[in-house]
Motif scaffolding. Sequence first.
Motif, PDB file in Angstrom:
ATOM      1  N   VAL A 183       0.866  -1.179   0.000  1.00 55.28           N
ATOM      2  CA  VAL A 183       0.000   0.000   0.000  1.00 55.28           C
ATOM      3  C   VAL A 183       0.898   1.223   0.000  1.00 55.28           C
ATOM      4  O   VAL A 183       2.020   1.189   0.519  1.00 55.28           O
ATOM      5  N   ALA A 184       0.409   2.309  -0.587  1.00 62.23           N
ATOM      6  CA  ALA A 184       1.237   3.505  -0.708  1.00 62.23           C
ATOM      7  C   ALA A 184       0.351   4.735  -0.667  1.00 62.23           C
ATOM      8  O   ALA A 184      -0.854   4.666  -0.904  1.00 62.23           O
ATOM      9  N   GLY A 185       0.979   5.877  -0.361  1.00 61.32           N
ATOM     10  CA  GLY A 185       0.225   7.117  -0.362  1.00 61.32           C
ATOM     11  C   GLY A 185       1.148   8.305  -0.313  1.00 61.32           C
ATOM     12  O   GLY A 185       2.337   8.197   0.036  1.00 61.32           O
TER      13      GLY A 185
ATOM     14  N   VAL B 212      -1.052   4.218   5.662  1.00 66.54           N
ATOM     15  CA  VAL B 212      -0.313   3.079   5.095  1.00 66.54           C
ATOM     16  C   VAL B 212       0.491   2.368   6.182  1.00 66.54           C
ATOM     17  O   VAL B 212       0.643   1.147   6.146  1.00 66.54           O
ATOM     18  N   SER B 213       0.982   3.135   7.148  1.00 62.93           N
ATOM     19  CA  SER B 213       1.739   2.520   8.243  1.00 62.93           C
ATOM     20  C   SER B 213       0.848   1.613   9.084  1.00 62.93           C
ATOM     21  O   SER B 213       1.233   0.489   9.433  1.00 62.93           O
ATOM     22  N   ALA B 214      -0.349   2.098   9.419  1.00 66.47           N
ATOM     23  CA  ALA B 214      -1.283   1.295  10.215  1.00 66.47           C
ATOM     24  C   ALA B 214      -1.704   0.041   9.473  1.00 66.47           C
ATOM     25  O   ALA B 214      -1.747  -1.059  10.049  1.00 66.47           O
TER      26      ALA B 214
ATOM     27  N   LEU C 151       4.552   1.963   1.489  1.00 65.65           N
ATOM     28  CA  LEU C 151       5.419   2.889   0.771  1.00 65.65           C
ATOM     29  C   LEU C 151       4.906   4.307   0.992  1.00 65.65           C
ATOM     30  O   LEU C 151       3.692   4.541   0.973  1.00 65.65           O
ATOM     31  N   ILE C 152       5.819   5.241   1.196  1.00 69.98           N
ATOM     32  CA  ILE C 152       5.457   6.648   1.351  1.00 69.98           C
ATOM     33  C   ILE C 152       6.037   7.423   0.166  1.00 69.98           C
ATOM     34  O   ILE C 152       7.223   7.296  -0.150  1.00 69.98           O
TER      35      ILE C 152
ATOM     36  N   ILE D 216      10.207   7.668  -3.537  1.00 71.15           N
ATOM     37  CA  ILE D 216       9.476   6.610  -2.845  1.00 71.15           C
ATOM     38  C   ILE D 216      10.322   6.057  -1.706  1.00 71.15           C
ATOM     39  O   ILE D 216      11.472   5.639  -1.911  1.00 71.15           O
ATOM     40  N   GLU D 217       9.737   6.054  -0.500  1.00 70.75           N
ATOM     41  CA  GLU D 217      10.400   5.486   0.664  1.00 70.75           C
ATOM     42  C   GLU D 217       9.712   4.183   1.062  1.00 70.75           C
ATOM     43  O   GLU D 217       8.480   4.098   1.072  1.00 70.75           O
ATOM     44  N   GLY D 218      10.513   3.177   1.366  1.00 72.26           N
ATOM     45  CA  GLY D 218       9.960   1.893   1.770  1.00 72.26           C
ATOM     46  C   GLY D 218      10.716   0.753   1.135  1.00 72.26           C
ATOM     47  O   GLY D 218      11.685   0.961   0.398  1.00 72.26           O
TER      48      GLY D 218
END
Length: 204
Positions: free
Chosen positions: A83-85, A94-96, A111-112, A126-128
Amino acid sequence: MLDQAKTFTESNVWATTADLTTVRKKLLDLFCHLAYQEGNFVLSSGQQSSYYINGKQVTLHPQGAVAIARTLLSLLPLDTQAVAGLTLGADPIVSAVSVVSVYENRSIPALIIRKEAKGHGTKAYIEGPNLPENAKVVVLEDVVTTGQSAMKAVERLTAADYTVEQVISLVDRQQGGAEFYQSVGLKFEAVFTIEEIQQRYREM
């Protein structure tokens, strides 16, 4: 407002133990109590509005975060690989979802998506975790108005060779976002419409 937040927090484990129908009802009440306001506001899209939804009042609430994660996990296709946002609104969502997915035996990474490329190191948007090429990613959003915000995340993910077919939002303001996503070939789904929130707000 603080008393209402305290009441929801003190109700302890409803977000983890209740069935999904009950979780959705209580999540709706959280949005009405904590996130929905009426007045004169200017939105990020530049539009004037007689109401405002501060989704972070719920996405950063302990019970709210778990309730959101359980609700969204039930909507994600079984073949979802991440999941990403777009930061900042989607970060807690997305973290939850990623954390709670472990307890649902799904283990979905988050992904953030940065609004601007990182100014040092890899200079990434993109981080993750790194995912396989064409990995199926679902974009999550807190509130959709025109749809342009989450679309930035879709574009960054597509440029990174991921597959994005769906956007899911917690709230649809019903101001063209759903139609926009349809026009670009994306499936769109919202947990709540603004009409549903406003109706419940007036009942309360």
